[in-house]
Write a protein that holds these residues in place. Structure first.
Motif, PDB file in Angstrom:
ATOM      1  N   MET A  15      44.127 115.066  -6.907  1.00  0.00           N
ATOM      2  CA  MET A  15      42.780 114.941  -6.361  1.00  0.00           C
ATOM      3  C   MET A  15      41.924 114.409  -7.496  1.00  0.00           C
ATOM      4  SD  MET A  15      40.674 117.696  -4.186  1.00  0.00           S
ATOM      5  CE  MET A  15      39.709 118.519  -5.402  1.00  0.00           C
ATOM      6  N   ALA A  16      41.401 113.214  -7.338  1.00  0.00           N
ATOM      7  CA  ALA A  16      40.708 112.575  -8.459  1.00  0.00           C
ATOM      8  C   ALA A  16      39.916 111.368  -7.971  1.00  0.00           C
ATOM      9  CB  ALA A  16      41.738 112.090  -9.483  1.00  0.00           C
ATOM     10  N   ASP A  17      39.033 110.906  -8.857  1.00  0.00           N
ATOM     11  CA  ASP A  17      38.411 109.598  -8.685  1.00  0.00           C
ATOM     12  C   ASP A  17      39.426 108.593  -9.238  1.00  0.00           C
ATOM     13  OD1 ASP A  17      37.053 107.230  -8.987  1.00  0.00           O
ATOM     14  OD2 ASP A  17      35.313 108.118  -9.991  1.00  0.00           O
ATOM     15  N   ILE A  18      39.935 107.757  -8.376  1.00  0.00           N
ATOM     16  CA  ILE A  18      41.035 106.859  -8.765  1.00  0.00           C
ATOM     17  C   ILE A  18      40.643 105.940  -9.924  1.00  0.00           C
ATOM     18  CG2 ILE A  18      40.557 104.936  -7.162  1.00  0.00           C
ATOM     19  CD1 ILE A  18      43.605 104.985  -6.504  1.00  0.00           C
ATOM     20  N   ALA A  30      40.329  97.472   0.030  1.00  0.00           N
ATOM     21  CA  ALA A  30      39.292  96.438   0.093  1.00  0.00           C
ATOM     22  C   ALA A  30      39.055  95.990   1.531  1.00  0.00           C
ATOM     23  CB  ALA A  30      39.743  95.256  -0.761  1.00  0.00           C
ATOM     24  N   ASN A  31      38.177  95.027   1.702  1.00  0.00           N
ATOM     25  CA  ASN A  31      38.057  94.335   2.995  1.00  0.00           C
ATOM     26  C   ASN A  31      38.544  92.904   2.785  1.00  0.00           C
ATOM     27  OD1 ASN A  31      35.702  92.571   2.292  1.00  0.00           O
ATOM     28  ND2 ASN A  31      34.742  94.577   2.019  1.00  0.00           N
ATOM     29  N   SER A  32      38.663  92.152   3.867  1.00  0.00           N
ATOM     30  CA  SER A  32      39.362  90.868   3.749  1.00  0.00           C
ATOM     31  C   SER A  32      38.615  89.814   2.941  1.00  0.00           C
ATOM     32  CB  SER A  32      39.720  90.330   5.137  1.00  0.00           C
ATOM     33  OG  SER A  32      38.545  90.228   5.882  1.00  0.00           O
ATOM     34  N   GLY A  38      31.810  99.436   0.095  1.00  0.00           N
ATOM     35  CA  GLY A  38      31.526 100.837  -0.242  1.00  0.00           C
ATOM     36  C   GLY A  38      32.809 101.576  -0.580  1.00  0.00           C
ATOM     37  N   GLY A  39      32.749 102.899  -0.482  1.00  0.00           N
ATOM     38  CA  GLY A  39      33.934 103.745  -0.684  1.00  0.00           C
ATOM     39  C   GLY A  39      34.645 103.465  -1.994  1.00  0.00           C
ATOM     40  N   VAL A  40      35.958 103.470  -1.930  1.00  0.00           N
ATOM     41  CA  VAL A  40      36.740 103.280  -3.151  1.00  0.00           C
ATOM     42  C   VAL A  40      36.528 101.852  -3.695  1.00  0.00           C
ATOM     43  CG1 VAL A  40      38.930 102.631  -2.044  1.00  0.00           C
ATOM     44  CG2 VAL A  40      38.977 103.838  -4.193  1.00  0.00           C
ATOM     45  N   ASP A  41      36.319 100.908  -2.822  1.00  0.00           N
ATOM     46  CA  ASP A  41      36.067  99.516  -3.222  1.00  0.00           C
ATOM     47  C   ASP A  41      34.815  99.432  -4.105  1.00  0.00           C
ATOM     48  OD1 ASP A  41      36.441  96.787  -3.238  1.00  0.00           O
ATOM     49  OD2 ASP A  41      35.797  96.453  -1.164  1.00  0.00           O
ATOM     50  N   GLY A  42      33.746 100.091  -3.675  1.00  0.00           N
ATOM     51  CA  GLY A  42      32.510 100.109  -4.460  1.00  0.00           C
ATOM     52  C   GLY A  42      32.741 100.773  -5.810  1.00  0.00           C
ATOM     53  N   PHE A 120      47.492 105.182  -5.494  1.00  0.00           N
ATOM     54  CA  PHE A 120      46.955 104.721  -4.209  1.00  0.00           C
ATOM     55  C   PHE A 120      45.873 105.655  -3.689  1.00  0.00           C
ATOM     56  CE2 PHE A 120      51.204 102.934  -4.141  1.00  0.00           C
ATOM     57  CZ  PHE A 120      51.093 101.752  -3.427  1.00  0.00           C
ATOM     58  N   PRO A 121      44.772 105.129  -3.186  1.00  0.00           N
ATOM     59  CA  PRO A 121      43.853 105.963  -2.392  1.00  0.00           C
ATOM     60  C   PRO A 121      44.417 106.028  -0.972  1.00  0.00           C
ATOM     61  CG  PRO A 121      43.021 103.726  -2.420  1.00  0.00           C
ATOM     62  CD  PRO A 121      44.331 103.710  -3.214  1.00  0.00           C
ATOM     63  N   ALA A 122      43.776 106.789  -0.110  1.00  0.00           N
ATOM     64  CA  ALA A 122      44.221 106.874   1.289  1.00  0.00           C
ATOM     65  C   ALA A 122      43.666 105.666   2.037  1.00  0.00           C
ATOM     66  CB  ALA A 122      43.730 108.175   1.903  1.00  0.00           C
ATOM     67  N   ILE A 123      44.419 104.572   1.961  1.00  0.00           N
ATOM     68  CA  ILE A 123      43.982 103.291   2.537  1.00  0.00           C
ATOM     69  C   ILE A 123      43.638 103.464   4.022  1.00  0.00           C
ATOM     70  CG2 ILE A 123      44.711 100.899   3.025  1.00  0.00           C
ATOM     71  CD1 ILE A 123      46.818 101.362   0.698  1.00  0.00           C
ATOM     72  N   SER A 124      42.526 102.929   4.432  1.00  0.00           N
ATOM     73  CA  SER A 124      42.033 102.924   5.826  1.00  0.00           C
ATOM     74  C   SER A 124      41.505 104.270   6.329  1.00  0.00           C
ATOM     75  CB  SER A 124      43.104 102.437   6.825  1.00  0.00           C
ATOM     76  OG  SER A 124      43.230 101.045   6.783  1.00  0.00           O
ATOM     77  N   ALA A 125      41.663 105.322   5.529  1.00  0.00           N
ATOM     78  CA  ALA A 125      41.297 106.656   6.035  1.00  0.00           C
ATOM     79  C   ALA A 125      39.833 107.013   5.802  1.00  0.00           C
ATOM     80  CB  ALA A 125      42.205 107.722   5.416  1.00  0.00           C
ATOM     81  N   GLY A 126      39.030 106.062   5.336  1.00  0.00           N
ATOM     82  CA  GLY A 126      37.604 106.299   5.142  1.00  0.00           C
ATOM     83  C   GLY A 126      36.816 105.497   6.167  1.00  0.00           C
ATOM     84  N   ALA A 127      36.109 104.485   5.692  1.00  0.00           N
ATOM     85  CA  ALA A 127      35.258 103.670   6.570  1.00  0.00           C
ATOM     86  C   ALA A 127      36.046 103.032   7.709  1.00  0.00           C
ATOM     87  CB  ALA A 127      34.582 102.583   5.737  1.00  0.00           C
ATOM     88  N   TYR A 128      37.309 102.755   7.512  1.00  0.00           N
ATOM     89  CA  TYR A 128      38.106 102.094   8.544  1.00  0.00           C
ATOM     90  C   TYR A 128      38.638 103.048   9.611  1.00  0.00           C
ATOM     91  CZ  TYR A 128      37.937  97.404   6.448  1.00  0.00           C
ATOM     92  OH  TYR A 128      37.524  96.167   5.987  1.00  0.00           O
ATOM     93  N   GLY A 129      38.372 104.344   9.431  1.00  0.00           N
ATOM     94  CA  GLY A 129      38.532 105.296  10.535  1.00  0.00           C
ATOM     95  C   GLY A 129      39.940 105.740  10.913  1.00  0.00           C
ATOM     96  N   PRO A 131      42.950 108.053  11.300  1.00  0.00           N
ATOM     97  CA  PRO A 131      43.030 109.512  11.178  1.00  0.00           C
ATOM     98  C   PRO A 131      43.812 109.912   9.922  1.00  0.00           C
ATOM     99  CG  PRO A 131      43.664 108.775  13.385  1.00  0.00           C
ATOM    100  CD  PRO A 131      43.530 107.544  12.539  1.00  0.00           C
ATOM    101  N   MET A 132      43.240 110.848   9.178  1.00  0.00           N
ATOM    102  CA  MET A 132      43.803 111.175   7.857  1.00  0.00           C
ATOM    103  C   MET A 132      45.268 111.588   7.918  1.00  0.00           C
ATOM    104  SD  MET A 132      43.685 111.385   4.618  1.00  0.00           S
ATOM    105  CE  MET A 132      42.060 111.290   3.917  1.00  0.00           C
ATOM    106  N   GLN A 133      45.607 112.426   8.871  1.00  0.00           N
ATOM    107  CA  GLN A 133      46.979 112.921   8.860  1.00  0.00           C
ATOM    108  C   GLN A 133      47.984 111.806   9.145  1.00  0.00           C
ATOM    109  OE1 GLN A 133      47.786 116.403  11.229  1.00  0.00           O
ATOM    110  NE2 GLN A 133      49.917 116.341  10.519  1.00  0.00           N
ATOM    111  N   ALA A 160      49.693 109.564  -5.256  1.00  0.00           N
ATOM    112  CA  ALA A 160      48.854 109.541  -4.052  1.00  0.00           C
ATOM    113  C   ALA A 160      47.570 110.289  -4.385  1.00  0.00           C
ATOM    114  CB  ALA A 160      49.585 110.211  -2.895  1.00  0.00           C
ATOM    115  N   VAL A 161      46.463 109.576  -4.350  1.00  0.00           N
ATOM    116  CA  VAL A 161      45.188 110.144  -4.795  1.00  0.00           C
ATOM    117  C   VAL A 161      44.339 110.547  -3.596  1.00  0.00           C
ATOM    118  CG1 VAL A 161      43.086 109.687  -6.134  1.00  0.00           C
ATOM    119  CG2 VAL A 161      45.250 108.636  -6.816  1.00  0.00           C
ATOM    120  N   SER A 162      43.855 111.781  -3.628  1.00  0.00           N
ATOM    121  CA  SER A 162      42.907 112.224  -2.594  1.00  0.00           C
ATOM    122  C   SER A 162      41.555 112.387  -3.243  1.00  0.00           C
ATOM    123  CB  SER A 162      43.281 113.569  -1.995  1.00  0.00           C
ATOM    124  OG  SER A 162      44.627 113.822  -2.094  1.00  0.00           O
TER     125      SER A 162
END
Ligand code: AR6
Length: 178
Positions: A15-18, A30-32, A38-42, A120-129, A131-133, A160-162
């Motif tokens: 559990m950390a700031d990547i 990232a986005n395309s 925002g998020g980890v990209d920012g 790795f952060p949890a790709i897509s599990a933030g702004a891109y919605g 589901p985390m599990q 795997a970073v949370s």
């Protein structure tokens, strides 16, 4: 940084700031456009400094499921691997496969550059919605497949970073089930 080496063979959960991790490569969700967000990209662009954006401008974007590599500039990590996760649309638009492809694309670049530690952060599990599990299960399955398919033998460490306790616990539970 909270860490728990419950899976000692090349895979760890932290559990950390990547952006603060002292690893060879960190992955950016990232986005395309690859021009920040925002998020980890920012956080990645903020910590790497403006040279990162300059390099990204030259890349010309990245389709969903693919990955591109840049230098890490002011980050402790030497490399940033930018990948574009799928936006969650109820799961019926191939989101699972696209998310799995993100991890595969990152590992393929890591191999090409001889990278021995990748977070790795949890790709897509933030702004891109996503589901985390479900995101967690795909992430960990791909990490295990990479390690078992030769990554571990080559001495690669995967982290795997949370970013929240909830996410961290989700990774822990999911890892025990796999
Ligand atoms: N370290 C580790 N994990 C983090 C950090 C950090 N510093 N910051 C956030 N997370 P997100 P996405 C976690 O939204 O869903 C951007 O605007 C966060 O809690 O960063 O793939 C891009 O430009 C979550 O679990 O990425 C895109 O437009 C996970 O990282 C879009 O968001 C991913 O959340 C991408 O959305």
């Amino acid at each position: 940084m909270q860490s728990n080496p419950i899976h000692p063979r090349g895979l760890s959960l932290v559990m950390a700031d990547i952006t603060r991790l002292d690893v060879e490569a960190i992955v950016n969700a990232a986005n395309s456009s690859l021009l920040g967000g925002g998020g980890v990209d920012g956080a990645v662009h903020g910590a790497a400094g403006p040279e990162l954006l300059k390099e990204c401008r030259h890349i010309g974007g990245c389709p969903t499921g693919e990955a591109r590599i840049t230098k890490g500039y002011l980050l402790p990590a030497k490399w940033v691997i930018h990948t574009v996760g799928p936006v969650w649309h109820a799961g019926s638009f191939g989101e699972d496969e696209l998310l799995a492809r993100c991890y595969k694309s990152c590992f393929s670049l890591a191999d090409r550059y001889g990278i021995k530690s990748i977070a790795f952060p949890a790709i897509s599990a933030g702004a891109y919605g996503f589901p985390m599990q479900r995101a967690c299960r795909i992430a960990l399955s791909e990490m295990k497949a990479f390690l078992e398919g030769g990554g571990r033998q080559r001495g690669v460490e995967v982290i795997a970073v949370s970013y929240s306790l909830d996410a961290y616990q989700c990774y822990q539970r999911t890892l025990l089930e796999l």
